[in-house]
Design a protein around this motif. Structure first.
Motif, PDB file in Angstrom:
ATOM      1  N   ALA A 113       0.832  -1.212   0.000  1.00  0.00           N
ATOM      2  CA  ALA A 113       0.000   0.000   0.000  1.00  0.00           C
ATOM      3  C   ALA A 113       0.865   1.260   0.000  1.00  0.00           C
ATOM      4  CB  ALA A 113      -0.939  -0.002   1.201  1.00  0.00           C
ATOM      5  N   THR A 114       1.988   1.224   0.711  1.00  0.00           N
ATOM      6  CA  THR A 114       2.898   2.369   0.745  1.00  0.00           C
ATOM      7  C   THR A 114       3.459   2.652  -0.646  1.00  0.00           C
ATOM      8  OG1 THR A 114       3.506   1.874   3.029  1.00  0.00           O
ATOM      9  CG2 THR A 114       5.023   3.274   1.788  1.00  0.00           C
ATOM     10  N   ILE A 115       3.865   1.607  -1.340  1.00  0.00           N
ATOM     11  CA  ILE A 115       4.397   1.768  -2.700  1.00  0.00           C
ATOM     12  C   ILE A 115       3.297   2.246  -3.646  1.00  0.00           C
ATOM     13  CG2 ILE A 115       5.456   0.568  -4.656  1.00  0.00           C
ATOM     14  CD1 ILE A 115       6.678  -1.385  -2.493  1.00  0.00           C
ATOM     15  N   SER A 116       2.107   1.669  -3.529  1.00  0.00           N
ATOM     16  CA  SER A 116       0.967   2.082  -4.365  1.00  0.00           C
ATOM     17  C   SER A 116       0.632   3.554  -4.144  1.00  0.00           C
ATOM     18  CB  SER A 116      -0.269   1.241  -4.056  1.00  0.00           C
ATOM     19  OG  SER A 116      -0.057  -0.093  -4.399  1.00  0.00           O
ATOM     20  N   GLN A 117       0.663   3.973  -2.900  1.00  0.00           N
ATOM     21  CA  GLN A 117       0.374   5.366  -2.566  1.00  0.00           C
ATOM     22  C   GLN A 117       1.427   6.306  -3.172  1.00  0.00           C
ATOM     23  OE1 GLN A 117       0.797   6.809   1.579  1.00  0.00           O
ATOM     24  NE2 GLN A 117      -1.375   7.326   1.400  1.00  0.00           N
ATOM     25  N   SER A 118       2.671   5.882  -3.181  1.00  0.00           N
ATOM     26  CA  SER A 118       3.727   6.684  -3.805  1.00  0.00           C
ATOM     27  C   SER A 118       3.474   6.866  -5.293  1.00  0.00           C
ATOM     28  CB  SER A 118       5.095   6.031  -3.597  1.00  0.00           C
ATOM     29  OG  SER A 118       5.450   6.051  -2.242  1.00  0.00           O
ATOM     30  N   GLU A 123       4.819  10.454  -6.579  1.00  0.00           N
ATOM     31  CA  GLU A 123       6.152  10.499  -5.984  1.00  0.00           C
ATOM     32  C   GLU A 123       7.100   9.610  -6.786  1.00  0.00           C
ATOM     33  OE1 GLU A 123       4.646  11.180  -1.391  1.00  0.00           O
ATOM     34  OE2 GLU A 123       5.156   9.171  -2.056  1.00  0.00           O
ATOM     35  N   VAL A 124       6.522   8.592  -7.425  1.00  0.00           N
ATOM     36  CA  VAL A 124       7.235   7.686  -8.317  1.00  0.00           C
ATOM     37  C   VAL A 124       6.548   7.762  -9.663  1.00  0.00           C
ATOM     38  CG1 VAL A 124       7.903   5.285  -8.745  1.00  0.00           C
ATOM     39  CG2 VAL A 124       7.706   6.109  -6.402  1.00  0.00           C
ATOM     40  N   SER A 125       7.320   7.960 -10.715  1.00  0.00           N
ATOM     41  CA  SER A 125       6.740   8.045 -12.054  1.00  0.00           C
ATOM     42  C   SER A 125       6.264   6.685 -12.533  1.00  0.00           C
ATOM     43  CB  SER A 125       7.765   8.581 -13.052  1.00  0.00           C
ATOM     44  OG  SER A 125       8.184   9.847 -12.669  1.00  0.00           O
ATOM     45  N   GLU A 126       7.106   5.683 -12.349  1.00  0.00           N
ATOM     46  CA  GLU A 126       6.817   4.363 -12.882  1.00  0.00           C
ATOM     47  C   GLU A 126       7.591   3.300 -12.129  1.00  0.00           C
ATOM     48  OE1 GLU A 126       6.403   3.192 -17.525  1.00  0.00           O
ATOM     49  OE2 GLU A 126       7.662   4.919 -17.079  1.00  0.00           O
ATOM     50  N   ILE A 127       7.006   2.111 -12.076  1.00  0.00           N
ATOM     51  CA  ILE A 127       7.720   0.934 -11.599  1.00  0.00           C
ATOM     52  C   ILE A 127       7.679  -0.052 -12.748  1.00  0.00           C
ATOM     53  CG2 ILE A 127       7.821  -0.932  -9.926  1.00  0.00           C
ATOM     54  CD1 ILE A 127       6.391   0.954  -7.953  1.00  0.00           C
ATOM     55  N   LYS A 128       8.859  -0.415 -13.236  1.00  0.00           N
ATOM     56  CA  LYS A 128       8.949  -1.255 -14.423  1.00  0.00           C
ATOM     57  C   LYS A 128       9.616  -2.589 -14.104  1.00  0.00           C
ATOM     58  CE  LYS A 128       9.398   2.443 -17.848  1.00  0.00           C
ATOM     59  NZ  LYS A 128      10.258   2.926 -18.954  1.00  0.00           N
ATOM     60  N   TRP A 129       9.272  -3.563 -14.922  1.00  0.00           N
ATOM     61  CA  TRP A 129       9.896  -4.870 -14.829  1.00  0.00           C
ATOM     62  C   TRP A 129      11.069  -4.931 -15.790  1.00  0.00           C
ATOM     63  CZ3 TRP A 129      10.602  -8.738 -18.508  1.00  0.00           C
ATOM     64  CH2 TRP A 129      11.082  -9.943 -18.015  1.00  0.00           C
ATOM     65  N   CYS A 130      12.117  -5.590 -15.380  1.00  0.00           N
ATOM     66  CA  CYS A 130      13.212  -5.895 -16.301  1.00  0.00           C
ATOM     67  C   CYS A 130      13.704  -7.303 -15.989  1.00  0.00           C
ATOM     68  CB  CYS A 130      14.329  -4.870 -16.197  1.00  0.00           C
ATOM     69  SG  CYS A 130      15.245  -4.877 -14.676  1.00  0.00           S
ATOM     70  N   PRO A 131      14.163  -8.021 -17.004  1.00  0.00           N
ATOM     71  CA  PRO A 131      14.624  -9.389 -16.770  1.00  0.00           C
ATOM     72  C   PRO A 131      15.854  -9.427 -15.874  1.00  0.00           C
ATOM     73  CG  PRO A 131      14.980  -8.737 -19.067  1.00  0.00           C
ATOM     74  CD  PRO A 131      14.257  -7.616 -18.390  1.00  0.00           C
ATOM     75  N   GLY A 132      15.954 -10.469 -15.087  1.00  0.00           N
ATOM     76  CA  GLY A 132      17.065 -10.608 -14.151  1.00  0.00           C
ATOM     77  C   GLY A 132      18.435 -10.538 -14.803  1.00  0.00           C
ATOM     78  N   LYS A 133      18.542 -11.013 -16.039  1.00  0.00           N
ATOM     79  CA  LYS A 133      19.848 -11.025 -16.713  1.00  0.00           C
ATOM     80  C   LYS A 133      20.370  -9.625 -17.009  1.00  0.00           C
ATOM     81  CE  LYS A 133      19.193 -15.518 -18.829  1.00  0.00           C
ATOM     82  NZ  LYS A 133      19.017 -16.280 -20.048  1.00  0.00           N
ATOM     83  N   THR A 134      19.476  -8.661 -17.209  1.00  0.00           N
ATOM     84  CA  THR A 134      19.912  -7.292 -17.504  1.00  0.00           C
ATOM     85  C   THR A 134      19.737  -6.363 -16.302  1.00  0.00           C
ATOM     86  OG1 THR A 134      17.731  -6.660 -18.364  1.00  0.00           O
ATOM     87  CG2 THR A 134      19.331  -7.519 -19.950  1.00  0.00           C
ATOM     88  N   HIS A 135      19.227  -6.909 -15.208  1.00  0.00           N
ATOM     89  CA  HIS A 135      18.938  -6.103 -14.020  1.00  0.00           C
ATOM     90  C   HIS A 135      20.241  -5.709 -13.323  1.00  0.00           C
ATOM     91  CE1 HIS A 135      16.876  -4.377 -10.787  1.00  0.00           C
ATOM     92  NE2 HIS A 135      16.375  -5.435 -10.195  1.00  0.00           N
ATOM     93  N   LEU A 136      20.460  -4.418 -13.167  1.00  0.00           N
ATOM     94  CA  LEU A 136      21.724  -3.929 -12.637  1.00  0.00           C
ATOM     95  C   LEU A 136      21.934  -4.222 -11.154  1.00  0.00           C
ATOM     96  CD1 LEU A 136      21.973  -0.488 -14.481  1.00  0.00           C
ATOM     97  CD2 LEU A 136      22.970  -2.697 -15.132  1.00  0.00           C
ATOM     98  N   ALA A 137      20.877  -4.525 -10.414  1.00  0.00           N
ATOM     99  CA  ALA A 137      21.028  -4.805  -8.979  1.00  0.00           C
ATOM    100  C   ALA A 137      21.062  -6.305  -8.674  1.00  0.00           C
ATOM    101  CB  ALA A 137      19.894  -4.148  -8.194  1.00  0.00           C
ATOM    102  N   ASP A 138      20.939  -7.144  -9.675  1.00  0.00           N
ATOM    103  CA  ASP A 138      20.879  -8.594  -9.469  1.00  0.00           C
ATOM    104  C   ASP A 138      22.114  -9.124  -8.739  1.00  0.00           C
ATOM    105  OD1 ASP A 138      19.093 -10.777  -9.946  1.00  0.00           O
ATOM    106  OD2 ASP A 138      20.537 -11.585 -11.384  1.00  0.00           O
ATOM    107  N   CYS A 139      23.271  -8.610  -9.089  1.00  0.00           N
ATOM    108  CA  CYS A 139      24.512  -9.107  -8.486  1.00  0.00           C
ATOM    109  C   CYS A 139      24.683  -8.676  -7.029  1.00  0.00           C
ATOM    110  CB  CYS A 139      25.707  -8.668  -9.317  1.00  0.00           C
ATOM    111  SG  CYS A 139      25.917  -6.887  -9.429  1.00  0.00           S
ATOM    112  N   LEU A 140      23.845  -7.768  -6.553  1.00  0.00           N
ATOM    113  CA  LEU A 140      23.945  -7.326  -5.162  1.00  0.00           C
ATOM    114  C   LEU A 140      23.345  -8.328  -4.184  1.00  0.00           C
ATOM    115  CD1 LEU A 140      22.954  -3.550  -5.502  1.00  0.00           C
ATOM    116  CD2 LEU A 140      25.257  -4.545  -5.437  1.00  0.00           C
ATOM    117  N   THR A 141      22.513  -9.235  -4.679  1.00  0.00           N
ATOM    118  CA  THR A 141      21.785 -10.127  -3.769  1.00  0.00           C
ATOM    119  C   THR A 141      21.953 -11.614  -4.072  1.00  0.00           C
ATOM    120  OG1 THR A 141      19.788 -10.050  -5.119  1.00  0.00           O
ATOM    121  CG2 THR A 141      19.994  -8.405  -3.370  1.00  0.00           C
ATOM    122  N   LYS A 142      22.394 -11.953  -5.254  1.00  0.00           N
ATOM    123  CA  LYS A 142      22.438 -13.356  -5.654  1.00  0.00           C
ATOM    124  C   LYS A 142      23.871 -13.835  -5.863  1.00  0.00           C
ATOM    125  CE  LYS A 142      17.881 -13.198  -7.661  1.00  0.00           C
ATOM    126  NZ  LYS A 142      17.588 -11.840  -7.218  1.00  0.00           N
TER     127      LYS A 142
END
Length: 164
Positions: A113-118, A123-142
């Motif tokens: 709900a907090t994210i939806s409200q943003s 407050e946020v223009s868009e939330i988009k999906w991107c594939p894990g292979k091109t996702h720039l933050a993927d290497c931070l967690t996996k």
């Protein structure tokens, strides 16, 4: 731009999860620079991937809000002039944020709900999906995820065409 990612139950013998995000400042030509990044343990135990990803997204957006406000104050420009676009590799989070149907996890409902409200408050223009292979933050967690794309963006100072 904010890239967020999470990994469920990948630390502390399967009881802890990790979240990561990178906040970028990017111009209209794709030139970019990282403003902030974080990779670490999620503060509470989560029971699902959607919960881990949503908490990571929420934390990344909060950091994006902070740096946007700082830039607006420095430049003396109107509030929310700088758009924030967030990227996640989890479609379920995006669907939950845009849906009126509640997620099963009652504790997670507040975070969604907090994210939806943003989004509703622009407050946020868009939330988009991107594939894990091109996702720039993927290497931070996996463990074992390639950091090649992230290193290229850091080296070149230019965002890939996929994100322009």
């Amino acid at each position: 731009m904010v890239f967020t990612d999470a990994s469920l139950c990948n630390i502390n013998n399967g009881t802890g999860s990790t979240a990561g995000f990178i906040v970028w400042l990017m111009d209209c030509h794709g030139k970019c620079s990282p403003l902030s990044w974080h990779a670490g343990k999620i503060k509470r135990v989560v029971r699902s991937t959607i919960a881990a990803e949503a908490l990571s997204l929420q934390e990344g957006l909060e950091s994006g809000f902070y740096y946007r406000k700082m830039m607006e104050d420095i430049l003396g420009i109107t509030t929310r002039t700088i758009p924030i676009t967030a990227y996640t590799d989890n479609k379920s989070v995006i669907e939950a944020v845009h849906s009126t149907k509640l997620v099963d996890d009652k504790r997670l409902r507040v975070d969604i709900a907090t994210i939806s409200q943003s989004l509703a408050r622009n407050e946020v223009s868009e939330i988009k999906w991107c594939p894990g292979k091109t996702h720039l933050a993927d290497c931070l967690t996996k463990h074992g995820a390639s950091g090649y794309s992230l290193l290229n963006v850091l080296k070149d100072g230019r965002m890939p065409e996929d994100f322009l």
